[in-house]
Design a protein around this motif. Structure first.
Motif, PDB file in Angstrom:
ATOM      1  N   UNK A  73       8.461  -8.533  -0.446  1.00 50.82           N
ATOM      2  CA  UNK A  73       9.479  -7.485  -0.415  1.00 50.82           C
ATOM      3  C   UNK A  73      10.337  -7.537  -1.668  1.00 50.82           C
ATOM      4  N   UNK A  74      10.728  -8.734  -2.074  1.00 55.10           N
ATOM      5  CA  UNK A  74      11.503  -8.892  -3.306  1.00 55.10           C
ATOM      6  C   UNK A  74      10.709  -8.408  -4.505  1.00 55.10           C
ATOM      7  N   UNK A  75       9.407  -8.686  -4.504  1.00 54.01           N
ATOM      8  CA  UNK A  75       8.573  -8.224  -5.623  1.00 54.01           C
ATOM      9  C   UNK A  75       8.579  -6.701  -5.710  1.00 54.01           C
ATOM     10  N   UNK A 105       0.822  -1.209   0.000  1.00 54.95           N
ATOM     11  CA  UNK A 105       0.000   0.000   0.000  1.00 54.95           C
ATOM     12  C   UNK A 105       0.849   1.249   0.000  1.00 54.95           C
ATOM     13  N   UNK A 106       0.726   2.048   1.055  1.00 59.41           N
ATOM     14  CA  UNK A 106       1.404   3.342   1.102  1.00 59.41           C
ATOM     15  C   UNK A 106       2.918   3.185   1.080  1.00 59.41           C
ATOM     16  N   UNK A 107       3.486   2.364   1.961  1.00 62.06           N
ATOM     17  CA  UNK A 107       4.932   2.296   2.109  1.00 62.06           C
ATOM     18  C   UNK A 107       5.664   1.919   0.846  1.00 62.06           C
ATOM     19  N   UNK A 108       5.285   0.796   0.245  1.00 59.09           N
ATOM     20  CA  UNK A 108       5.955   0.352  -0.963  1.00 59.09           C
ATOM     21  C   UNK A 108       5.756   1.294  -2.134  1.00 59.09           C
ATOM     22  N   UNK A 109       4.571   1.874  -2.232  1.00 61.85           N
ATOM     23  CA  UNK A 109       4.282   2.792  -3.334  1.00 61.85           C
ATOM     24  C   UNK A 109       5.061   4.086  -3.188  1.00 61.85           C
ATOM     25  N   UNK A 110       5.130   4.608  -1.966  1.00 58.99           N
ATOM     26  CA  UNK A 110       5.910   5.823  -1.733  1.00 58.99           C
ATOM     27  C   UNK A 110       7.389   5.565  -2.017  1.00 58.99           C
ATOM     28  N   UNK A 111       7.893   4.414  -1.564  1.00 58.53           N
ATOM     29  CA  UNK A 111       9.278   4.079  -1.849  1.00 58.53           C
ATOM     30  C   UNK A 111       9.558   4.018  -3.340  1.00 58.53           C
ATOM     31  N   UNK A 112       8.632   3.436  -4.090  1.00 60.43           N
ATOM     32  CA  UNK A 112       8.796   3.385  -5.539  1.00 60.43           C
ATOM     33  C   UNK A 112       8.775   4.758  -6.176  1.00 60.43           C
TER      34      UNK A 112
END
Length: 258
Positions: A44-46, A17-24
């Protein structure tokens, strides 16, 4: 000596959700995104592979943020091995479920505080001195409606998130004048995220909610849109800093009118 390495966006709580998308999103802006989450190495690898496939730089690690020295060691390792941490996204949740006072054990109550408040304190203690020495830095803190309104069954969560909000204010009072931008971001609504709302509702109910309110309807908060706000906050000129902001879908009433 000038550090020639890419600046780092360190994300604690990097789900789908928010965390991975913001990191990207920060990786697409030239940061090296370090994504950290408690479990699920495969997902996480994905996330990190997706960022690399799009031309960005990313790495990831599994992190138990309540474990002694875990956050401090992470910051030290990132600074020495990857690059200077210029942005921290503190996105750890602290929801332990709706529980009556009798159902809320001391351990459960303390767990909310450790994730929401003490973890943020530990991150700030580790990164703020480094940011001050460089004369810049941003800490973006994801928060929740519980930070400003305590509902029944939310003894741990509301106390923890209220503490998170106050900690952001005290950190701003000390480090804002030193050039460190700290933002408390209140997410006042349901986020279209499969690993939070999706797990809470179950796959069928989540799919139906997405079909009727989410995606193009924009009745659920889209992580990609939230990420644009996080990026904007990190790029704000010092003369117009936001220190607290609340986000919600157009179709939802603000917390004070609900």
């Amino acid at each position: 000596m000038t550090d020639s390495r890419k600046p780092v966006c360190l994300v604690l709580g990097a789900g789908a959700g928010i965390g991975g998308t913001v990191g990207g999103r920060f990786a697409m802006e030239g940061y090296h995104s370090v994504l950290c989450r408690r479990s699920d190495q495969a997902d996480l690898d994905r996330l990190t592979n997706d960022i690399r496939d799009r031309g960005g730089e990313a790495s990831g690690c599994l992190l138990n943020a309540t474990q002694e020295n875990s956050i401090e060691d992470l910051v030290e390792h990132t600074e020495s091995e990857t690059g200077p941490i210029e942005v921290v996204v503190y996105n750890l949740g602290a929801q332990v479920g709706n529980k009556s006072l009798a159902e809320t054990s001391y351990k459960i109550f303390e767990l909310g505080w450790r994730m929401a408040t003490f973890g943020l304190f530990r991150v700030a203690s580790s990164v703020c001195p480094r940011m001050v020495s460089r004369g810049r830095g941003t800490i973006l803190v994801t928060s929740a409606t519980a930070a400003v309104r305590g509902n029944a069954g939310q003894h741990s969560h509301a106390a923890a998130m209220g503490g998170r909000r106050m900690l952001c204010q005290t950190l701003n009072a000390e480090f804002g004048p030193k050039g460190i931008h700290i933002v408390h971001i209140l997410i006042d609504g349901s986020v279209d995220a499969p690993d939070t709302l999706g797990k809470l509702l179950g796959p069928e109910r989540f799919a139906e909610l997405r079909r009727t309110r989410g995606m193009a309807h924009e009745g659920l908060m889209l992580p990609s849109a939230i990420a644009e706000t996080y990026l904007h906050l990190a790029k704000q000129p010092k003369s117009t800093w936001s220190n607290e902001i609340d986000l919600r879908s157009f179709s939802d009433s603000p917390w004070w009118n609900d």
